[in-house]
Design an enzyme around this catalytic site. Structure first.
Site, short mmCIF file in Angstrom:
data_model
loop_
_atom_site.label_atom_id
_atom_site.label_comp_id
_atom_site.label_asym_id
_atom_site.label_seq_id
_atom_site.Cartn_x
_atom_site.Cartn_y
_atom_site.Cartn_z
N ASP A 1 0.85 -1.19 0.00
CA ASP A 1 0.00 0.00 0.00
C ASP A 1 0.89 1.25 0.00
O ASP A 1 1.75 1.38 -0.86
CB ASP A 1 -0.96 -0.08 1.21
CG ASP A 1 -1.91 1.09 1.33
OD1 ASP A 1 -2.81 1.21 0.50
OD2 ASP A 1 -1.74 1.89 2.27
N TYR B 1 -0.47 11.64 3.39
CA TYR B 1 -1.33 11.91 2.23
C TYR B 1 -1.46 13.40 1.95
O TYR B 1 -1.73 13.80 0.82
CB TYR B 1 -2.72 11.30 2.45
CG TYR B 1 -2.72 9.80 2.42
CD1 TYR B 1 -2.92 9.10 1.24
CD2 TYR B 1 -2.48 9.06 3.59
CE1 TYR B 1 -2.92 7.71 1.20
CE2 TYR B 1 -2.47 7.67 3.57
CZ TYR B 1 -2.69 7.01 2.37
OH TYR B 1 -2.67 5.64 2.34
N HIS C 1 -7.20 -6.23 -0.45
CA HIS C 1 -6.13 -5.24 -0.39
C HIS C 1 -5.08 -5.61 0.66
O HIS C 1 -3.91 -5.29 0.52
CB HIS C 1 -6.76 -3.88 -0.03
CG HIS C 1 -5.77 -2.78 0.15
ND1 HIS C 1 -5.11 -2.19 -0.91
CD2 HIS C 1 -5.30 -2.16 1.27
CE1 HIS C 1 -4.30 -1.25 -0.45
NE2 HIS C 1 -4.39 -1.21 0.87
#
Length: 285
Positions: free
Chosen positions: A92, A204, A259
């Site tokens: 990820d 982020y 995921h």
């Protein structure tokens, strides 16, 4: 060089080749528990808490989480551990960092293994052309807001965090290794500490200042593992990644996996990693 203290968990003897593991969001070293056990026979396996996560220091300014800081962290950590190269594995967001380390400092990565994250250039180009991926990555935009994303995670006893791993839409599927109550408790413990979500979300908050990339090529043997039922990443990006790897590239897509691949299907993932590591050694001789 940053002056930060990093927390990691290690298995395997010092002096064995280094395998460095970089977790994703919202995770910490614990997401690699199955791999720490598996690879310690032949590697010094180090699972890191990235900058701002878990017990690693969390600088307060948003600017301290730019991608170039994160890349430099990995190079500095290698040196602090007494190594000049490693097998680098990322999942990820940790996969994004792993790709960038491989691109910027190819001399420190002998082999690159990424789980459920495409080459960063593929990601930025794909997202602009495919509204469906833009929607799946909507949280990247949501995270640009101050304080509110952190608050949302805490509501209703961290319901959002729990459901990421357990819900039908985003969690580990029926055929995977579901997280135990103890596993969930470990996640809740780490992320319920005061301010524990701000560092991770700050990663982020800097993404748009760092992409697109100036350099793209990956020159070491690369394995990309992908859970096809990933709720956040479209599988088409995995195949496109091939064009940026100028060495042996192996892609394996697991059809029933989510995921959270290395926790969802640890036995298969570990087997695929072993095969890749051994195969490359044999091929070079």
């Amino acid at each position: 060089d940053s002056g930060l203290r990093f927390h990691y968990v290690a298995a395997g003897e010092r002096g064995k080749p280094l395998m460095l593991l970089l977790h994703g969001f919202p995770e910490f070293w614990y997401s690699w528990r199955h791999q720490l056990r598996e690879f310690k026979s032949e590697y010094r396996v180090v699972a890191l808490d990235l900058r701002g996560y878990g017990e690693t220091d969390a600088p307060s300014h948003k600017e301290n989480y730019k991608l170039d800081c994160l890349i430099t962290d990995i190079k500095d950590i290698l040196e602090s551990l007494g190594y000049n190269k490693c097998v680098l594995i990322g999942h990820d967001w940790g996969g994004m960092v792993a790709w960038l380390v491989a691109i910027c400092y190819p001399e420190v990565v002998t082999k690159l293994i990424v789980v459920n994250f495409p080459h960063p250039s593929v990601f930025t180009e794909y997202i602009l052309r495919h509204p469906s991926q833009l929607i799946k990555s909507g949280y990247y935009f949501f995270f640009q807001m101050p304080w509110f994303p952190e608050f949302m995670f805490t509501v209703n006893d961290f319901k959002v965090l729990k459901s990421l791993f357990t819900s039908q839409a985003t969690g580990i599927g029926k055929k995977g290794c579901r997280l135990t109550a103890e596993d969930i408790e470990a996640y809740l413990y780490v992320f319920s500490q005061p301010g524990a979500l701000t560092g991770p979300i700050n990663h982020y908050r800097n993404i748009f200042s760092c992409l697109p990339l100036q350099h793209h090529e990956v020159i070491m043997p690369t394995l990309l593992l992908w859970g096809e039922r990933d709720a956040f990443m479209e599988v088409e990006m995995a195949e496109i990644t091939r064009i940026y790897v100028k060495n042996h590239f192996r892609l394996t897509i697991l059809s029933e996996a989510s995921h959270w691949l290395q926790q969802d299907q640890p036995d298969i993932v570990n087997k695929l990693i072993w095969t890749f590591l051994k195969e490359e050694t044999t091929r070079k001789r």
